[in-house]
Design an enzyme around this catalytic site. Structure first.
Site, PDB file in Angstrom:
ATOM      1  N   GLU A 266       0.816  -1.225   0.000  1.00 51.64           N
ATOM      2  CA  GLU A 266       0.000   0.000   0.000  1.00 51.64           C
ATOM      3  C   GLU A 266       0.846   1.271   0.000  1.00 51.64           C
ATOM      4  O   GLU A 266       0.433   2.300  -0.528  1.00 51.64           O
ATOM      5  CB  GLU A 266      -0.961   0.012   1.194  1.00 51.64           C
ATOM      6  CG  GLU A 266      -2.106  -0.986   1.088  1.00 51.64           C
ATOM      7  CD  GLU A 266      -1.760  -2.354   1.662  1.00 51.64           C
ATOM      8  OE1 GLU A 266      -0.569  -2.588   1.968  1.00 51.64           O
ATOM      9  OE2 GLU A 266      -2.670  -3.188   1.803  1.00 51.64           O
TER      10      GLU A 266
ATOM     11  N   PHE B   5     -11.458  -6.789  14.308  1.00 51.83           N
ATOM     12  CA  PHE B   5     -10.401  -7.278  13.422  1.00 51.83           C
ATOM     13  C   PHE B   5     -10.082  -6.221  12.354  1.00 51.83           C
ATOM     14  O   PHE B   5     -10.974  -5.693  11.706  1.00 51.83           O
ATOM     15  CB  PHE B   5     -10.854  -8.588  12.748  1.00 51.83           C
ATOM     16  CG  PHE B   5      -9.852  -9.102  11.761  1.00 51.83           C
ATOM     17  CD1 PHE B   5      -8.583  -9.511  12.173  1.00 51.83           C
ATOM     18  CD2 PHE B   5     -10.147  -9.160  10.406  1.00 51.83           C
ATOM     19  CE1 PHE B   5      -7.641  -9.961  11.254  1.00 51.83           C
ATOM     20  CE2 PHE B   5      -9.210  -9.617   9.487  1.00 51.83           C
ATOM     21  CZ  PHE B   5      -7.951 -10.022   9.913  1.00 51.83           C
ATOM     22  N   GLN B   6      -8.833  -5.922  12.205  1.00 52.54           N
ATOM     23  CA  GLN B   6      -8.322  -4.926  11.245  1.00 52.54           C
ATOM     24  C   GLN B   6      -8.947  -3.546  11.438  1.00 52.54           C
ATOM     25  O   GLN B   6      -9.214  -2.838  10.481  1.00 52.54           O
ATOM     26  CB  GLN B   6      -8.497  -5.424   9.806  1.00 52.54           C
ATOM     27  CG  GLN B   6      -7.629  -6.654   9.542  1.00 52.54           C
ATOM     28  CD  GLN B   6      -7.443  -6.976   8.081  1.00 52.54           C
ATOM     29  OE1 GLN B   6      -8.327  -6.744   7.273  1.00 52.54           O
ATOM     30  NE2 GLN B   6      -6.280  -7.530   7.744  1.00 52.54           N
TER      31      GLN B   6
ATOM     32  N   LYS C 117     -17.624  -0.385   6.537  1.00 57.58           N
ATOM     33  CA  LYS C 117     -18.064  -1.451   5.636  1.00 57.58           C
ATOM     34  C   LYS C 117     -19.585  -1.472   5.420  1.00 57.58           C
ATOM     35  O   LYS C 117     -20.061  -1.691   4.311  1.00 57.58           O
ATOM     36  CB  LYS C 117     -17.584  -2.797   6.198  1.00 57.58           C
ATOM     37  CG  LYS C 117     -17.731  -3.951   5.210  1.00 57.58           C
ATOM     38  CD  LYS C 117     -17.006  -5.178   5.721  1.00 57.58           C
ATOM     39  CE  LYS C 117     -17.426  -6.435   4.981  1.00 57.58           C
ATOM     40  NZ  LYS C 117     -16.769  -6.676   3.739  1.00 57.58           N
TER      41      LYS C 117
ATOM     42  N   MET D 114      24.431   8.661   1.743  1.00 57.98           N
ATOM     43  CA  MET D 114      24.250   9.981   2.359  1.00 57.98           C
ATOM     44  C   MET D 114      24.520   9.913   3.857  1.00 57.98           C
ATOM     45  O   MET D 114      25.110  10.831   4.440  1.00 57.98           O
ATOM     46  CB  MET D 114      22.828  10.482   2.078  1.00 57.98           C
ATOM     47  CG  MET D 114      22.594  11.914   2.461  1.00 57.98           C
ATOM     48  SD  MET D 114      23.688  13.022   1.567  1.00 57.98           S
ATOM     49  CE  MET D 114      22.576  13.748   0.375  1.00 57.98           C
TER      50      MET D 114
HETATM   51  C1  LIG Z   1      12.466   5.739   4.828  1.00 61.25           C
HETATM   52  C2  LIG Z   1      13.746   6.422   5.169  1.00 61.25           C
HETATM   53  N1  LIG Z   1      14.560   5.922   6.122  1.00 61.25           N
HETATM   54  C3  LIG Z   1      15.734   6.538   6.414  1.00 61.25           C
HETATM   55  C4  LIG Z   1      16.116   7.670   5.747  1.00 61.25           C
HETATM   56  C5  LIG Z   1      17.438   8.372   6.101  1.00 61.25           C
HETATM   57  N2  LIG Z   1      18.324   8.359   4.917  1.00 61.25           N
HETATM   58  C6  LIG Z   1      18.482   9.414   4.093  1.00 61.25           C
HETATM   59  S1  LIG Z   1      19.482   9.118   2.835  1.00 61.25           S
HETATM   60  C7  LIG Z   1      19.803   7.570   3.366  1.00 61.25           C
HETATM   61  C8  LIG Z   1      20.738   6.669   2.606  1.00 61.25           C
HETATM   62  C9  LIG Z   1      20.195   6.314   1.258  1.00 61.25           C
HETATM   63  O1  LIG Z   1      20.989   5.290   0.731  1.00 61.25           O
HETATM   64  P1  LIG Z   1      20.876   4.887  -0.783  1.00 61.25           P
HETATM   65  O2  LIG Z   1      19.465   4.726  -1.183  1.00 61.25           O
HETATM   66  O3  LIG Z   1      21.748   3.725  -1.022  1.00 61.25           O
HETATM   67  O4  LIG Z   1      21.392   6.156  -1.545  1.00 61.25           O
HETATM   68  P2  LIG Z   1      22.833   6.862  -1.589  1.00 61.25           P
HETATM   69  O5  LIG Z   1      22.841   7.907  -0.531  1.00 61.25           O
HETATM   70  O6  LIG Z   1      23.870   5.814  -1.333  1.00 61.25           O
HETATM   71  O7  LIG Z   1      22.914   7.443  -2.943  1.00 61.25           O
HETATM   72  C10 LIG Z   1      19.108   7.300   4.540  1.00 61.25           C
HETATM   73  C11 LIG Z   1      19.173   6.024   5.301  1.00 61.25           C
HETATM   74  C12 LIG Z   1      15.207   8.174   4.785  1.00 61.25           C
HETATM   75  N3  LIG Z   1      15.453   9.287   4.109  1.00 61.25           N
HETATM   76  N4  LIG Z   1      14.062   7.512   4.490  1.00 61.25           N
END
Ligand SMILES: Cc1ncc(C[n+]2csc(CCOP(=O)(O)OP(=O)(O)O)c2C)c(N)n1
Length: 572
Positions: free
Chosen positions: A53, A115-116, A165, A482
Site C-alpha cells: 500500500e 479485526f483490522q 463497511k 548519504m
Molecule cells: C524511509 C527512510 N529511512 C531513512 C532515511 C534516512 N536516509 C536518508 S538518505 C539515506 C541513505 C540512502 O541510501 P541509498 O538509497 O543507497 O542512496 P545513496 O545515498 O547511497 O545514494 C538514509 C538512510 C530516509 N530518508 N528515508
C-alpha cells in the site's frame, strides 16, 4: 435516478469525477468496492494492483506530480490503512493532491478493537489537508466531489476518506445523485490582489541593484512557468530554484543559477546571500533552503508570494507579501509592467551579473581523478546528454538524488519527481511507475540507490503485470551513501551501520521478476551501456541497470551547518 450500493456509488462518483486510474490493494473492509468494479462493469477506470500500500500512494503521487491531476488510492482497513501513512505524509510535505479511500470496520464495531480496525482518521490527521469519515451512504458522491476540490485547490494536499463497511454494502441499494454543477462552496477566501502592492513590488524590483528570484514548487503546482519566464527575462533577474521546482525554469538558460540550499550550486547560494531583493514565489523557506535563519541573506528585502497564508513569515520575515495563486499574481505583475510602460534598464544590474558569472565560472567541485571507477556525477551528466534533458526522472532519497538534481538539467516542469519535504526512501520506483502509467509513450527513468531501491523493490512485479518499461539506474555504492557522508563529515568517519554487506544480485533479482538486468562497472563502458539500456527500454522492456560507483564519493557543494547561505564546502 439510478439505484446503487454504497460501494457502487464510490466507483460511479469517481467515474463522474473523470478519474482514470486508481492505485490500490484489496482487503476485507473494501471488498464491496472491489466487487463494484465488476457489478458496474467499470471500464473507464483502470485499477492498478500494487504489491504494497505504501507503493500505491507513491505511485498515485508520481502520477499526480507528472500530470497535475489528482492521484487516487484505495486501501483496506487496519494494515492497509497504516501501510499508506508514509505515502500520505510524503504527499502532504510536498503539497501533492491525493485522495486516499480507506476501508473501515462496520460502524457498530468502530471503537471495539475489531479485526483490522484502526483509527485512520486519527492516525492520518496531522498529515492530511482534510479527512472525512462517511456515515451515510447517500453522502458518498458529494463527499468525493468535495474531497477532490479540497485536494486540488489552494495549497494542494492529500485527503483521506474513511468508509465503514456497512455503508458500502453491495446488497443495499439507494438513490444515486451526482450533481454536475459546480455547487460546492469555496472553502477559502482570497482577497483581491492589491494594485498598490503590485506597483510597489515592481518598483522595488526595478530599483534593485542585486535582485534575485527564488522560485519554489508552487510555480509547478500553479502552472506558472511561462509567467515566471516572462518576468525573469523582461527584468533580466537571475533565477534560483529549489529541489521541488527544478524544471520550472529551463535548465540551460543563462539566467538559471539552478538549485539553492544544502546541496545547491555555488552561484545560487552566493547570489542569494549577496542579493538586495529576493522575490520568493511559491516557496516556504524550509530549513534545507535557508541554512541558519539568523544568518539568512543579510542584505535582502524579501518579497514573498504564496497561496498559503501560514507560509508567510513562518521562518523568514517577509517585508512585503501577497497571498494568492502565483499564476494570477505573476500575470497581474506582468500586465501592470506592460500597461505602465515601466522603464527597465537591464544594464543597471550589469555589475551584479558580473559577480554572478564569476561565481558560475568558479570550478567549485573538485572531482578526484578516477581511472576505471565510475563517478556518479559522470553517469548523470552522460544520461542528460543522451536524453537531451527530456526524460521524466523519479528519484529516491540520498546522494543519488542530489547528484541528479545537480547534474541533470531539467528543461521542463513536472519532469523531476522526488520526495523533497519528507525525504522518503522507497519513493522512486513506484513514483516512476505512476509516471509511466500516465505517459506510456515517454521515457521514464528511476534513479535510485542500493538502500532506497530495496524499500519498495517488490513493485518490479507490478511493473511486469502492467508492462511498464522504465529504466532503473541503481547508483550502487554498497552503502547508505548519504548517511555515510554525514558520518564522514560530522562523526569523524565512524561508519555506524551505514554499510550493507549482503546486497542481492540486482541483475538476477530483476531477471526473476521478468525484466532485464545489466551490470555497469567500468568508466569506459558508460556511454555504450547507457545507449544500449535506453534502446532496450524503447523496445518495451524494463531495464535494471546496476551501476557500481565509487563508494567513497561525496556530494558537494554542501552548506556548513549553522552557517549562512554562502558557507559551503566543496571537497572532503
Ligand atoms: C524511509 C527512510 N529511512 C531513512 C532515511 C534516512 N536516509 C536518508 S538518505 C539515506 C541513505 C540512502 O541510501 P541509498 O538509497 O543507497 O542512496 P545513496 O545515498 O547511497 O545514494 C538514509 C538512510 C530516509 N530518508 N528515508
Amino acid at each position: 435516478m439510478i439505484l446503487l450500493s454504497g460501494a457502487e456509488m464510490v466507483i460511479q462518483s469517481l467515474i463522474d469525477l473523470k478519474i482514470q486510474k486508481i492505485f490500490g490493494y484489496p482487503g476485507g473492509a473494501i471488498l464491496d468496492i472491489y466487487d463494484a468494479f465488476k457489478t458496474l462493469q467499470c471500464k473507464k477506470i483502470q485499477h492498478i494492483l500494487v504489491r504494497h500500500e505504501q507503493a500505491a500512494v507513491h505511485m498515485a503521487d508520481g502520477y499526480a506530480r507528472a500530470t497535475g491531476k489528482i492521484g487516487v488510492v484505495l486501501v483496506t482497513s487496519g494494515p492497509g490503512a497504516t501501510n499508506s501513512i508514509t505515502g500520505i505524509a510524503t504527499a502532504y510535505m510536498d503539497s501533492i493532491p491525493l485522495l486516499i479511500i480507506s476501508g473501515q470496520v462496520a460502524s457498530n464495531l468502530i471503537g471495539s478493537d475489531a479485526f483490522q480496525e484502526c483509527d485512520m482518521i486519527g492516525i492520518s490527521r496531522p498529515i492530511v489537508k482534510h479527512s472525512f469519515l462517511i456515515k451515510k451512504t447517500i453522502d458518498i458522491p458529494n463527499i468525493l466531489k468535495k474531497s477532490i476540490l479540497l485536494a486540488t485547490t489552494g495549497r494542494p494536499g492529500p485527503i483521506v476518506i474513511d468508509l465503514p463497511k456497512d455503508i458500502l454494502n453491495q446488497k443495499i441499494k439507494k438513490k444515486y445523485y451526482f450533481s454536475k454543477k459546480n455547487d460546492i462552496k469555496k472553502y477559502f477566501y482570497l482577497k483581491k490582489i492589491s494594485y498598490t502592492k503590485i506597483k510597489n513590488i515592481i518598483k522595488i524590483l526595478i530599483k534593485a541593484k542585486k535582485p534575485i528570484i527564488y522560485a519554489g514548487g508552487g510555480i509547478i503546482h500553479s502552472n506558472s512557468y511561462k509567467e515566471l519566464y516572462k518576468l525573469a527575462t523582461i527584468l533580466n533577474i537571475p533565477v534560483t530554484l529549489t529541489l521541488m521546482s527544478l524544471g520550472a525554469f529551463p535548465g540551460n538558460h543563462p539566467q538559471n543559477l539552478s538549485m539553492i540550499g544544502m546541496h545547491g550550486t555555488y552561484s545560487a547560494n552566493m547570489a542569494m546571500h549577496n542579493s538586495d531583493v529576493i522575490l520568493a514565489i511559491g516557496t516556504r523557506f524550509d530549513d534545507r533552503t535557508t541554512n541558519n535563519i539568523e544568518k539568512y541573506c543579510p542584505y535582502a528585502k524579501i518579497i514573498h508570494i504564496d497561496i498559503d497564508p501560514t507560509s508567510i513569515s513562518k521562518t523568514i520575515h517577509a517585508d512585503i507579501h501577497i497571498i494568492g495563486d502565483a499564476k494570477k499574481i505573476l500575470k497581474k505583475i506582468l500586465k501592470i509592467i506592460y500597461l505602465k510602460k515601466y522603464h527597465i534598464d537591464k544594464k543597471k544590474i550589469k555589475k551584479w551579473w558580473k559577480s554572478i558569472n564569476t561565481w558560475k565560472n568558479k570550478k567549485n567541485i573538485i572531482l578526484s581523478k578516477s581511472e576505471n571507477i565510475i563517478k556518479p556525477q559522470k553517469i548523470i551528466k552522460e544520461l542528460y546528454l543522451l536524453t537531451k534533458g527530456k526524460a521524466y526522472i523519479a528519484s529516491d532519497v540520498g546522494q543519488h538524488q542530489m547528484f541528479t538534481a545537480l547534474y541533470y538539467k531539467f528543461h521542463k516542469p513536472r519532469h523531476w519527481i522526488n520526495s523533497g519535504g519528507l525525504g522518503t526512501m522507497g519513493f522512486g520506483l513506484p513514483a516512476a511507475l505512476g509516471i509511466k502509467l500516465a505517459f506510456p509513450e515517454h521515457l521514464v527513468i528511476c534513479i535510485t540507490g542500493d538502500g532506497s531501491i530495496q524499500m519498495n523493490i517488490q513493485e518490479l512485479s507490478t511493473a511486469k503485470q502492467y508492462n511498464l518499461p522504465i529504466l532503473i539506474i541503481n547508483l550502487n555504492n554498497q552503502s547508505l551513501g548519504m548517511v555515510k557522508q554525514w558520518q564522514d563529515l560530522i562523526y569523524n568517519g565512524r561508519h555506524s551501520h551505514s554499510y550493507m554487506k549482503s546486497l542481492p544480485n540486482f541483475i538476477k533479482l530483476s531477471q526473476s521478476y521478468g525484466h532485464i538486468g545489466i551490470l555497469l562497472k567500468k568508466k569506459k563502458d558508460i556511454q555504450n551501456t547507457l545507449k544500449k539500456s535506453l534502446e532496450i527500454v524503447k523496445k518495451g522492456s524494463l531495464v535494471f541497470l546496476d551501476v557500481h560507483i565509487d563508494p567513497l564519493e561525496h556530494i558537494y557543494p554542501m552548506q556548513i551547518k549553522n552557517g549562512g547561505m554562502n558557507d559551503m564546502i566543496f571537497c572532503k
